[in-house]
Design an enzyme around this catalytic site. Structure first.
Site, PDB file in Angstrom:
ATOM      1  N   CYS A  45       1.250  -1.077   0.075  1.00 18.93           N
ATOM      2  CA  CYS A  45       0.307  -0.371   0.110  1.00 18.93           C
ATOM      3  C   CYS A  45       0.970   1.374   0.078  1.00 18.93           C
ATOM      4  CB  CYS A  45      -1.363  -0.038   1.077  1.00 18.93           C
ATOM      5  SG  CYS A  45      -0.213  -0.027   2.702  1.00 18.93           S
TER       6      CYS A  45
HETATM    7  C1  LIG Z   1       1.096  -3.790   4.081  1.00 25.63           C
HETATM    8  S1  LIG Z   1       2.082  -5.337   3.742  1.00 25.63           S
HETATM    9  C2  LIG Z   1       1.182  -7.306   4.281  1.00 25.63           C
HETATM   10  C3  LIG Z   1       1.216  -6.852   5.927  1.00 25.63           C
HETATM   11  C4  LIG Z   1       0.271  -8.242   6.183  1.00 25.63           C
HETATM   12  N1  LIG Z   1      -0.474  -8.650   5.917  1.00 25.63           N
HETATM   13  C5  LIG Z   1      -0.399  -8.481   7.669  1.00 25.63           C
HETATM   14  O1  LIG Z   1      -1.422  -8.757   8.523  1.00 25.63           O
HETATM   15  O2  LIG Z   1       1.082  -8.190   8.316  1.00 25.63           O
HETATM   16  C6  LIG Z   1       2.253  -5.799   1.748  1.00 25.63           C
HETATM   17  C7  LIG Z   1       3.380  -6.639   1.900  1.00 25.63           C
HETATM   18  O3  LIG Z   1       4.142  -7.014   0.703  1.00 25.63           O
HETATM   19  C8  LIG Z   1       5.359  -7.010   0.207  1.00 25.63           C
HETATM   20  N2  LIG Z   1       5.404  -7.265  -0.826  1.00 25.63           N
HETATM   21  C9  LIG Z   1       5.674  -6.208  -1.291  1.00 25.63           C
HETATM   22  N3  LIG Z   1       5.934  -6.601  -3.279  1.00 25.63           N
HETATM   23  C10 LIG Z   1       5.855  -7.786  -2.419  1.00 25.63           C
HETATM   24  C11 LIG Z   1       6.255  -8.550  -4.243  1.00 25.63           C
HETATM   25  N4  LIG Z   1       6.492  -8.329  -5.491  1.00 25.63           N
HETATM   26  N5  LIG Z   1       6.086 -10.503  -4.007  1.00 25.63           N
HETATM   27  C12 LIG Z   1       6.354 -10.384  -2.787  1.00 25.63           C
HETATM   28  N6  LIG Z   1       5.599  -9.446  -1.676  1.00 25.63           N
HETATM   29  C13 LIG Z   1       5.438  -8.563  -1.297  1.00 25.63           C
HETATM   30  C14 LIG Z   1       6.200  -6.658   1.636  1.00 25.63           C
HETATM   31  O4  LIG Z   1       7.318  -7.197   1.977  1.00 25.63           O
HETATM   32  C15 LIG Z   1       4.729  -6.127   2.612  1.00 25.63           C
HETATM   33  O5  LIG Z   1       4.994  -7.837   4.014  1.00 25.63           O
END
Ligand SMILES: C[S@@+](CC[C@H](N)C(=O)[O-])C[C@H]1O[C@@H](n2cnc3c(N)ncnc32)[C@H](O)[C@@H]1O
Length: 345
Positions: free
Chosen positions: A113
Site C-alpha cells: 500500500c
Molecule cells: C501491507 S504489507 C502486508 C502485511 C500483512 N498483511 C500483515 O498483516 O502482516 C505488504 C507486504 O507485501 C510485501 N511485498 C511487496 N512487494 C512484493 C512482491 N513483489 N512479492 C511479494 N511480496 C511483496 C511486502 O514485503 C510487505 O510485507
C-alpha cells in the site's frame, strides 16, 4: 501440500507462546484452505487462524487452514515462520505463475500500500508496486477461490477522485467476482489504536450471497493506549520480548522547527496514533515516560500476543509491525467470512 497445520499457540498454564503442530489430520481437512499473498509477518493470517491470546482474551479460533503464505521480504518471512508456521516462503509475487501455486478456497492479501498510502509516496497504479494486486487477479482467474479478501488503506478510494479504486475493482471483478468494500475503523473492534483499513471482499460469481460486515464490538467504548500498555511501564528489559527495543532519540531532530508525524506525545485515555511502517525512527513518545514507544508496545497496540517475537533491529521490527493488519481486527473479518462459508454447499 502439507497435511498438518502449524500454529503458534499460547499455553495458559506456562504462560508461554509456542509453535505447535497439529497431528489431527481430520481437523485440518475440515477447515477452509487459505492462500495468503503479501503475508508480511502474518498479522492478517494470525487473525484468520485465531486461538491466540491478546491480553486477557483469546481470539476465537476460526475454521481456516493456511496452506501457504508468500512475501518477498526474507525477514518478514523469518518472523512469520518463527511465530506462526513453516508454510511461509519467500516469493516475488510479481513473477508468480498461478499454475505453480496451490489451490485454495479463500485468497487473502494486503497488497502493498505504500504507493497508495497517505503517508507514502503517492505514485498510484503506474508503479510496479501499485500493480501488484494483479498477482491476486491472476490467481483468481486460474484457481477460482470462493472468497477473496484484499486489504489496503482507505485513502485508496480517494486517489484521483476515485479512479484508481474504480480500476482496481474493475480488474478484480473481471476475474468473475462481485466485490463489496468494508471500511473498518480498528478501535470499533477493540484495537487500542486509531487505524482505518479498507477490506475488499469478493465472492465468486456463481455463489449466492455475500459475507456481512462485522458488527462493531467497541463502538462507544474504545480501548485506550494506557489500557493496552500500562503494565509495561515498569519493564525495561526482555522479560517481555522486544520491550527494551526503541528508537533512542529522545528529541526529534527537527524539533523547534516543525513537529512532524511521529514526534507527538501519545495521549492517555484514548487509542494511540496509527503505528506506521515507514516511521524513519519516528515512533510517537510514550504518554508518561520520557522515551518513544518500544517495539513491544507497538506490537501490543497492533494486538499481537506478547509471545509473538520480532527478532530483528528496531527499524526492521517496526516496519513489520506497522505493515500488519491488527490480528484482532483480522479475526473479526475472518469470523464473517467463516459464517458465510458455513452455509455454502
Ligand atoms: C501491507 S504489507 C502486508 C502485511 C500483512 N498483511 C500483515 O498483516 O502482516 C505488504 C507486504 O507485501 C510485501 N511485498 C511487496 N512487494 C512484493 C512482491 N513483489 N512479492 C511479494 N511480496 C511483496 C511486502 O514485503 C510487505 O510485507
Amino acid at each position: 501440500m502439507s497435511s498438518f497445520e502449524t500454529a503458534n499457540v499460547y499455553d495458559n498454564s506456562s504462560h508461554t507462546y509456542e509453535l505447535r503442530q497439529s497431528t489431527c489430520k481430520d481437523e485440518v481437512q475440515s477447515k477452509h484452505r487459505v492462500l495468503s499473498f503479501f503475508a508480511g509477518c502474518g498479522g492478517l493470517d494470525l487473525g484468520f487462524i485465531g486461538g491466540v491470546r491478546f491480553k486477557d482474551e483469546v481470539l476465537p479460533e476460526q475454521p481456516f487452514h493456511i496452506v501457504s503464505a508468500y512475501d518477498f521480504e526474507p525477514r518478514a518471512v523469518d518472523t512469520y515462520r518463527m511465530n506462526i508456521g513453516h508454510h511461509a516462503e519467500v516469493k516475488d509475487l510479481s513473477e508468480a505463475e498461478p499454475e505453480h501455486l496451490p489451490e485454495a478456497d479463500v485468497l487473502i492479501g494486503g497488497f502493498p500500500c505504500q504507493d497508495f498510502s497517505i503517508s507514502g509516496p503517492r505514485v498510484g497504479l503506474d508503479s510496479e508496486r501499485g500493480n501488484l494486486y494483479m498477482a491476486m487477479v491472476n490467481y483468481m482467474r486460474y484457481h477460482r477461490p470462493k472468497v477473496v479478501v484484499a486489504e489496503n488503506v482507505p485513502h485508496l478510494a480517494k486517489i484521483d477522485g476515485g479512479s484508481v479504486m474504480k480500476t482496481i475493482l474493475f480488474d478484480l471483478e473481471s476475474a468473475g467476482y462481485r466485490f463489496e468494500m468494508w471500511p473498518l475503523f480498528a478501535p470499533d473492534y477493540g484495537v487500542p489504536q486509531n487505524r482505518s483499513r479498507l477490506f475488499l471482499i469478493g465472492v465468486r460469481d456463481d455463489i449466492v450471497g455475500h459475507p456481512v460486515m462485522p458488527v462493531p464490538t467497541h463502538k462507544e467504548k474504545h480501548r485506550s493506549i494506557d489500557w493496552a500498555i500500562e503494565d509495561l511501564e515498569r519493564i525495561d528489559d526482555e522479560t517481555v520480548p522486544n520491550q527494551s527495543q526503541y528508537f533512542k532519540a529522545a528529541v526529534a531532530k527537527d524539533r523547534g522547527r516543525r513537529r512532524s508525524q511521529g514526534d507527538e506525545t501519545c495521549m492517555p485515555g484514548v487509542p494511540s496514533y496509527t503505528i506506521r511502517a515507514n516511521s524513519r525512527s519516528r515512533i510517537q513518545f510514550h504518554y508518561k515516560l520520557p522515551r518513544r514507544l518500544t517495539v513491544r508496545e507497538c506490537a501490543r497496540l497492533q494486538t499481537f500476543p506478547d509471545g509473538f517475537v520480532f527478532p530483528f533491529s528496531t527499524t526492521a521490527n517496526m516496519k513489520q509491525i506497522g505493515n500488519a493488519v491488527p490480528p484482532l481486527l483480522a479475526n473479526h473479518v475472518a469470523k464473517s467470512i467463516a459464517d458465510f462459508m458455513e452455509n455454502l454447499l
